[in-house]
Design a protein around this motif. Structure first.
Motif, PDB file in Angstrom:
ATOM      1  N   ASN A  83       0.867  -1.100  -0.007  1.00  0.00           N
ATOM      2  CA  ASN A  83       0.076  -0.112  -0.102  1.00  0.00           C
ATOM      3  C   ASN A  83       0.860   1.262   0.070  1.00  0.00           C
ATOM      4  OD1 ASN A  83      -2.485  -1.229   2.358  1.00  0.00           O
ATOM      5  ND2 ASN A  83      -2.581  -1.186   0.041  1.00  0.00           N
ATOM      6  N   HIS A  84       0.361   2.210  -0.459  1.00  0.00           N
ATOM      7  CA  HIS A  84       0.974   3.689  -0.522  1.00  0.00           C
ATOM      8  C   HIS A  84       0.901   4.075   0.972  1.00  0.00           C
ATOM      9  CE1 HIS A  84       0.826   8.295  -0.876  1.00  0.00           C
ATOM     10  NE2 HIS A  84       1.441   7.939  -2.255  1.00  0.00           N
ATOM     11  N   HIS A  85      -0.256   3.840   1.650  1.00  0.00           N
ATOM     12  CA  HIS A  85      -0.020   4.280   3.168  1.00  0.00           C
ATOM     13  C   HIS A  85       1.172   3.636   3.811  1.00  0.00           C
ATOM     14  CE1 HIS A  85      -3.072   1.264   4.054  1.00  0.00           C
ATOM     15  NE2 HIS A  85      -2.485   0.978   5.301  1.00  0.00           N
ATOM     16  N   CYS A  86       1.461   2.181   3.332  1.00  0.00           N
ATOM     17  CA  CYS A  86       2.445   1.323   4.056  1.00  0.00           C
ATOM     18  C   CYS A  86       4.044   1.918   3.843  1.00  0.00           C
ATOM     19  CB  CYS A  86       2.355   0.029   3.676  1.00  0.00           C
ATOM     20  SG  CYS A  86       0.848  -0.881   4.314  1.00  0.00           S
ATOM     21  N   GLY A  87       4.065   2.473   2.508  1.00  0.00           N
ATOM     22  CA  GLY A  87       5.544   3.162   2.366  1.00  0.00           C
ATOM     23  C   GLY A  87       5.385   4.588   2.302  1.00  0.00           C
ATOM     24  N   TYR A  88       4.570   5.251   2.905  1.00  0.00           N
ATOM     25  CA  TYR A  88       4.366   6.828   2.942  1.00  0.00           C
ATOM     26  C   TYR A  88       5.603   7.463   3.475  1.00  0.00           C
ATOM     27  CZ  TYR A  88       1.851  11.173   3.230  1.00  0.00           C
ATOM     28  OH  TYR A  88       1.302  12.432   3.037  1.00  0.00           O
ATOM     29  N   ASP A  89       6.128   6.826   4.521  1.00  0.00           N
ATOM     30  CA  ASP A  89       7.503   7.409   5.343  1.00  0.00           C
ATOM     31  C   ASP A  89       8.352   7.439   4.417  1.00  0.00           C
ATOM     32  OD1 ASP A  89       5.942   7.802   7.479  1.00  0.00           O
ATOM     33  OD2 ASP A  89       6.753   6.377   8.902  1.00  0.00           O
ATOM     34  N   ASN A  90       8.596   6.373   3.489  1.00  0.00           N
ATOM     35  CA  ASN A  90       9.649   6.259   2.542  1.00  0.00           C
ATOM     36  C   ASN A  90       9.714   7.190   1.563  1.00  0.00           C
ATOM     37  OD1 ASN A  90       8.814   3.002   3.164  1.00  0.00           O
ATOM     38  ND2 ASN A  90      10.667   3.619   4.158  1.00  0.00           N
ATOM     39  N   ILE A  91       8.538   7.385   0.977  1.00  0.00           N
ATOM     40  CA  ILE A  91       8.380   8.453  -0.029  1.00  0.00           C
ATOM     41  C   ILE A  91       8.744   9.609   0.617  1.00  0.00           C
ATOM     42  CG2 ILE A  91       6.691   9.381  -1.714  1.00  0.00           C
ATOM     43  CD1 ILE A  91       4.732   7.020  -1.174  1.00  0.00           C
ATOM     44  N   GLN A  92       7.989  10.193   1.583  1.00  0.00           N
ATOM     45  CA  GLN A  92       8.451  11.136   2.523  1.00  0.00           C
ATOM     46  C   GLN A  92       9.789  11.463   2.616  1.00  0.00           C
ATOM     47  OE1 GLN A  92       6.500  11.445   6.355  1.00  0.00           O
ATOM     48  NE2 GLN A  92       5.872  13.689   5.869  1.00  0.00           N
ATOM     49  N   SER A  93      10.646  10.524   3.031  1.00  0.00           N
ATOM     50  CA  SER A  93      12.016  10.593   3.337  1.00  0.00           C
ATOM     51  C   SER A  93      12.830  10.888   2.209  1.00  0.00           C
ATOM     52  CB  SER A  93      12.640   9.312   4.114  1.00  0.00           C
ATOM     53  OG  SER A  93      12.469   8.242   3.117  1.00  0.00           O
ATOM     54  N   HIS A  94      12.531  10.510   0.928  1.00  0.00           N
ATOM     55  CA  HIS A  94      13.089  10.923  -0.214  1.00  0.00           C
ATOM     56  C   HIS A  94      12.531  12.349  -0.945  1.00  0.00           C
ATOM     57  CE1 HIS A  94      15.517   7.198  -0.689  1.00  0.00           C
ATOM     58  NE2 HIS A  94      14.226   6.420  -0.429  1.00  0.00           N
ATOM     59  N   SER A  95      11.481  12.699  -0.354  1.00  0.00           N
ATOM     60  CA  SER A  95      11.124  14.059  -0.630  1.00  0.00           C
ATOM     61  C   SER A  95      11.929  15.384  -0.353  1.00  0.00           C
ATOM     62  CB  SER A  95       9.706  14.216  -0.456  1.00  0.00           C
ATOM     63  OG  SER A  95       8.874  13.101  -0.949  1.00  0.00           O
ATOM     64  N   THR A  96      11.725  16.305  -1.303  1.00  0.00           N
ATOM     65  CA  THR A  96      12.502  17.459  -0.740  1.00  0.00           C
ATOM     66  C   THR A  96      11.598  18.552  -1.373  1.00  0.00           C
ATOM     67  OG1 THR A  96      13.817  17.736  -3.043  1.00  0.00           O
ATOM     68  CG2 THR A  96      15.041  16.635  -1.214  1.00  0.00           C
ATOM     69  N   VAL A  97      11.886  19.901  -0.714  1.00  0.00           N
ATOM     70  CA  VAL A  97      10.915  20.920  -1.372  1.00  0.00           C
ATOM     71  C   VAL A  97      11.035  21.211  -2.902  1.00  0.00           C
ATOM     72  CG1 VAL A  97      10.604  23.479  -1.083  1.00  0.00           C
ATOM     73  CG2 VAL A  97      11.401  22.121   0.865  1.00  0.00           C
ATOM     74  N   ASP A 220      -4.332   3.031  -3.699  1.00  0.00           N
ATOM     75  CA  ASP A 220      -3.608   2.786  -2.527  1.00  0.00           C
ATOM     76  C   ASP A 220      -2.506   1.917  -2.874  1.00  0.00           C
ATOM     77  OD1 ASP A 220      -2.240   2.887   0.030  1.00  0.00           O
ATOM     78  OD2 ASP A 220      -4.274   2.885   1.366  1.00  0.00           O
ATOM     79  N   PHE A 221      -1.590   2.000  -3.728  1.00  0.00           N
ATOM     80  CA  PHE A 221      -0.398   1.149  -3.908  1.00  0.00           C
ATOM     81  C   PHE A 221       0.867   1.894  -4.366  1.00  0.00           C
ATOM     82  CE2 PHE A 221      -1.413   2.339  -8.201  1.00  0.00           C
ATOM     83  CZ  PHE A 221      -0.100   2.358  -8.888  1.00  0.00           C
ATOM     84  N   MET A 222       1.847   0.992  -4.027  1.00  0.00           N
ATOM     85  CA  MET A 222       3.215   1.605  -4.408  1.00  0.00           C
ATOM     86  C   MET A 222       4.187   0.172  -4.495  1.00  0.00           C
ATOM     87  SD  MET A 222       5.101   3.484  -1.133  1.00  0.00           S
ATOM     88  CE  MET A 222       6.539   3.433  -1.930  1.00  0.00           C
ATOM     89  N   MET A 223       5.359   0.325  -4.988  1.00  0.00           N
ATOM     90  CA  MET A 223       6.295  -0.737  -5.385  1.00  0.00           C
ATOM     91  C   MET A 223       7.661  -0.452  -4.739  1.00  0.00           C
ATOM     92  SD  MET A 223       5.038  -1.499  -9.378  1.00  0.00           S
ATOM     93  CE  MET A 223       3.609  -2.199  -9.825  1.00  0.00           C
ATOM     94  N   PHE A 224       8.278  -1.611  -4.366  1.00  0.00           N
ATOM     95  CA  PHE A 224       9.369  -1.718  -4.020  1.00  0.00           C
ATOM     96  C   PHE A 224      10.372  -2.976  -4.779  1.00  0.00           C
ATOM     97  CE2 PHE A 224       7.515   0.334  -0.527  1.00  0.00           C
ATOM     98  CZ  PHE A 224       8.291   1.436  -0.123  1.00  0.00           C
ATOM     99  N   ARG A 225      11.491  -3.153  -4.342  1.00  0.00           N
ATOM    100  CA  ARG A 225      12.118  -4.346  -4.949  1.00  0.00           C
ATOM    101  C   ARG A 225      13.074  -4.912  -3.837  1.00  0.00           C
ATOM    102  NH1 ARG A 225      12.393  -5.732  -9.950  1.00  0.00           N
ATOM    103  NH2 ARG A 225      12.377  -3.601 -11.057  1.00  0.00           N
ATOM    104  N   ILE A 226      13.176  -6.058  -3.774  1.00  0.00           N
ATOM    105  CA  ILE A 226      14.018  -6.919  -2.680  1.00  0.00           C
ATOM    106  C   ILE A 226      15.377  -7.048  -3.489  1.00  0.00           C
ATOM    107  CG2 ILE A 226      14.241  -8.706  -1.372  1.00  0.00           C
ATOM    108  CD1 ILE A 226      11.400  -9.203  -1.412  1.00  0.00           C
ATOM    109  N   TYR A 227      16.338  -6.619  -2.823  1.00  0.00           N
ATOM    110  CA  TYR A 227      17.786  -7.098  -3.366  1.00  0.00           C
ATOM    111  C   TYR A 227      18.452  -8.082  -2.438  1.00  0.00           C
ATOM    112  CZ  TYR A 227      17.718  -3.513  -7.098  1.00  0.00           C
ATOM    113  OH  TYR A 227      17.443  -3.023  -8.180  1.00  0.00           O
ATOM    114  N   ALA A 228      19.273  -8.862  -3.045  1.00  0.00           N
ATOM    115  CA  ALA A 228      19.992  -9.931  -2.422  1.00  0.00           C
ATOM    116  C   ALA A 228      21.450  -9.873  -2.536  1.00  0.00           C
ATOM    117  CB  ALA A 228      19.102 -11.532  -2.680  1.00  0.00           C
TER     118      ALA A 228
END
Length: 714
Positions: A83-97, A220-228
């Motif tokens: 969900n977008h709301h599950c990754g919201y903090d991550n979007i916020q942390s990459h955001s700037t003015v 309410d969605f967004m995407m990540f990727r798992i790296y190994a």
């Protein structure tokens, strides 16, 4: 509402379905699925295909995301959907003015542009073992306190008996209130990168107004990727890491849905209490929920008045207001749902049926009635206190400073802890209006003084019963207080020089001890701890022991019911059917919403209902590609009778063949009581349709390279 004729027909054809699954809901341990019933409802795959520790199965595509949500793998290259709301903090942390990703969205054009997220983890469940015998084997005839210690030791021993790799762990969880225990073998990945997110005008469309309700139109969605690492094993972030190759990934279906289609949801539901006695449910319905709603009613109305009058306040308090409103709305729905579904009456009827088969149950229920009745005033005092401290930010800040002062005086406030504390305060003060919160504090204090029995309140607290007097008193105290940021220390405030305020910790601690608002908070805290907390906990401990006994009695006595354990953030499967609802007289919600509904709600420039220009253009041109359904429109959200709760956010909704058809993100307001009493007439989970997800990725974001990774079922 379910048609009576259909109920009779279903009872004839599928008696188990009506008697067990959709009557009581169900959050099933994946190793103990009710396969017969699932197949009766339409499932085409086997239980082994859902969970098999020895072979690739659907469970290998489902993860717990960052400890609180669920996510699923949708490509052979570790592409993760949540969900977008599950990754919201991550979007916020990459955001700037300069580059506001919350407002503009983000889509990597290739893997090289995917963004790392330090600290974010995903957990795979590799296996689940029933270890009840090993945990409870030597606890017979022990009293509750002795048994608790033996169980604790046994858990430690059994946990260590499993052979695990460095990136794996074993967690043992009680089920059925401690009547059974299960071990979960978990593997954790730590290099999780952000791939794509729609703008908040899609991902949070409807925001507070639409929260918990249907019809809904939220992407309410967004995407990540798992790296190994190069061996496909978990590893800390490194540029040398490669996309994870999963054992299984979910094919994404864009087939049309129809009412009655079988669906199941796989995820990590947080907490439910389905097996409480009727007296407990009645206390929640008539006392505890209404008390918490009362406090938030006052807080929200006070905030709303200022937010409507002042745009700057509206912006500053938007997120905070949403946070307060979230459970306020949920509890209101819960009370209405428990009342409308006659949850207490149903429980009482069930209890009588148990007593008829097992007279010992009556002794248990009589004891419950005594304990809950005697605990009731303490529980009510606790509900009011916790909500007042939580919703009056002035008192919440005082609580923070109280803990700081204690740590400083006991020598536990080291440089790192102090820096973290100051950073947390800086975030709070950034969106804090001391004048507005003085009003909130004044009003909730009046409520507290009038609603809580005098014996639970500090001496002389009746002075706070008058709201108008409070408004003057708290405003005056707030003006001169360091904790509100309005008073000065060393010539500085929390706003203008937080470092200077904390320069001399002894001076600050002394200032706090003399601060009238701190004295007010401290008197409330000490009164609560001495008069409420201990007695409440004492009763609760007895209730918990009795609940374990009652759970065992239910399972031993009711041989016709198939039981599942309450949710506790462990991996579960729930199932149901795609279905609309009839929550009130003459009110019917269809099961599916569409893009046209987004445009019907569109309010230009509104923080909840604005729509991006590109989406408007796609709508106007009807440029829907393969994502429209038989109506010629793009489906956005849909509902089903799956039994979900918090933690199921981001869970995959799957069809009869195990293909991804939706992304779970919410429940319908009229059925939020499903945490306590699932009722298939009203309980609905809400999902983003995969057609809408792929439509946004393809047509809006132009991120076709991501679609090329997926297996799309047309």
């Amino acid at each position: 509402m379910i048609n009576k004729k259909n109920i009779l027909l279903a009872a004839v054809i599928f008696p188990a379905v009506m008697a067990f699954g959709q009557q009581y809901g169900g959050m099933w341990i994946p190793t103990e699925l009710n396969e017969k019933e699932m197949k009766a409802m339409g499932m085409k795959i086997s239980a082994k295909q859902i969970f098999d520790p020895a072979k690739p199965s659907i469970k290998d595509a489902v993860v717990q995301f960052d400890g609180g949500c669920t996510a699923e793998i949708i490509s052979p290259k570790g592409l993760l959907l949540t969900n977008h709301h599950c990754g919201y903090d991550n979007i916020q942390s990459h955001s700037t003015v300069e580059n506001d990703l919350l407002a503009n969205g983000f889509w990597a054009k290739n893997m090289g542009e995917e963004l790392p997220n330090p600290g974010v983890t995903v957990d795979f469940v590799l296996d689940i073992k029933d270890v009840t015998g090993q945990i409870l084997g030597n606890t017979k005839n022990l009293d509750a306190k002795q048994a608790e210690q033996v169980i604790k030791n046994n858990i430690d021993v059994v946990s260590k008996s499993f052979k695990t790799e460095p990136h794996q762990k074993v967690i043992i969880r009680p089920m059925y209130y401690g009547n059974k225990y299960y071990a979960y073998i978990i593997e954790t990945f730590k290099d999780i990168r952000m791939v794509g997110a729609p703008p908040s005008s899609i991902g949070k469309f409807g925001s507070d107004t639409d929260n918990w309700v249907f019809p809904r139109h939220t992407g309410d969605f967004m995407m990540f990727r798992i790296y190994a690492d190069k061996n496909n094993k978990p590893a800390e972030y490194s540029k040398d890491n490669v996309p994870y190759k999963p054992k299984h990934f979910l094919p994404v279906s864009i087939k049309d849905k129809k009412e009655g289609d079988f669906t199941f949801v796989f995820g990590f539901p947080g907490r439910t209490t389905e097996y409480l006695p009727s007296i407990a449910v009645e206390k929640i319905r008539t006392e505890i929920d209404p008390a918490m709603i009362d406090v938030r009613d006052v807080a929200l109305k006070t905030l709303d008045e200022k937010m409507r009058a002042d745009q700057a306040t509206k912006i500053k308090y938007a997120s905070k207001y949403a946070s307060v409103a979230n459970y306020w709305k949920k509890w209101k729905g819960e009370v209405e749902g428990l009342t409308k579904s006659d949850a207490v009456g149903k429980k009482q009827h069930y209890e009588q049926s148990l007593i008829a088969k097992n007279p010992e149950v009556k002794t248990t229920l009589d004891e419950f009635n005594r304990l809950y009745t005697e605990q009731s005033p303490y529980a009510l005092s606790r509900a009011y206190y916790s909500e007042v401290i939580r919703n009056a930010e002035t008192l919440s800040l005082a609580n923070n400073f109280y803990n700081f002062a204690n740590a400083a005086e006991s020598g536990k406030m080291d440089a790192k802890t102090l820096e973290n504390f100051k950073n947390r305060l800086t975030e709070i003060y950034k969106n804090y209006d001391p004048e507005l919160d003085a009003k909130v504090t004044a009003k909730v204090l009046a409520l507290y003084a009038n609603r809580v029995q005098p014996q639970f309140l500090p001496s002389g607290f009746e002075q706070y019963k008058d709201v108008n007097r409070n408004l003057q008193t708290i405003e005056e105290l707030s003006k001169n207080s360091v904790i509100t940021g309005r008073g000065t220390l060393n010539g500085a405030t929390m706003y203008s020089g937080i470092d200077k305020v904390f320069e001399d910790q002894n001076s600050l601690v002394q200032n706090l001890k003399n601060d009238p608002l701190m004295k007010l908070f401290t008197s409330m805290r000490e009164s609560y701890l001495t008069k409420t907390d201990g007695k409440y906990a004492e009763y609760q401990k007895q209730i918990d022991v009795l609940q374990k006994k009652y759970m065992a009695q239910q399972m031993e006595t009711d041989k016709n019911r198939t039981f599942y354990p309450d949710a506790n953030s462990t991996l579960r499967v729930t199932y149901g059917e795609v279905k609309g609802s009839n929550p009130k007289d003459a009110l019917y919600y269809g099961y599916q919403t569409h893009l046209s509904g987004v445009m019907e709600k569109y309010v230009p420039g509104d923080y909840e209902f604005d729509v991006p220009k590109k989406l408007i253009d796609l709508y106007n041109k009807k440029d829907y590609g393969i994502y429209k359904n038989s109506t010629g429109d793009v489906p956005v959200n849909f509902t089903a009778t799956n039994h979900t709760t918090g933690g199921n956010s981001g869970s995959p909704a799957l069809d009869a063949n195990g293909n991804l058809i939706g992304l779970n993100f919410d429940r319908q307001w009229e059925g939020t009581m499903s945490d306590i009493n699932f009722d298939p007439r009203f309980s609905r989970n809400i999902m983003v349709d995969t057609k809408y997800i792929l439509f946004i990725v393809d047509k809006y974001a132009d991120a076709k390279w991501l679609l090329n990774e997926m297996k799309i079922v047309k």
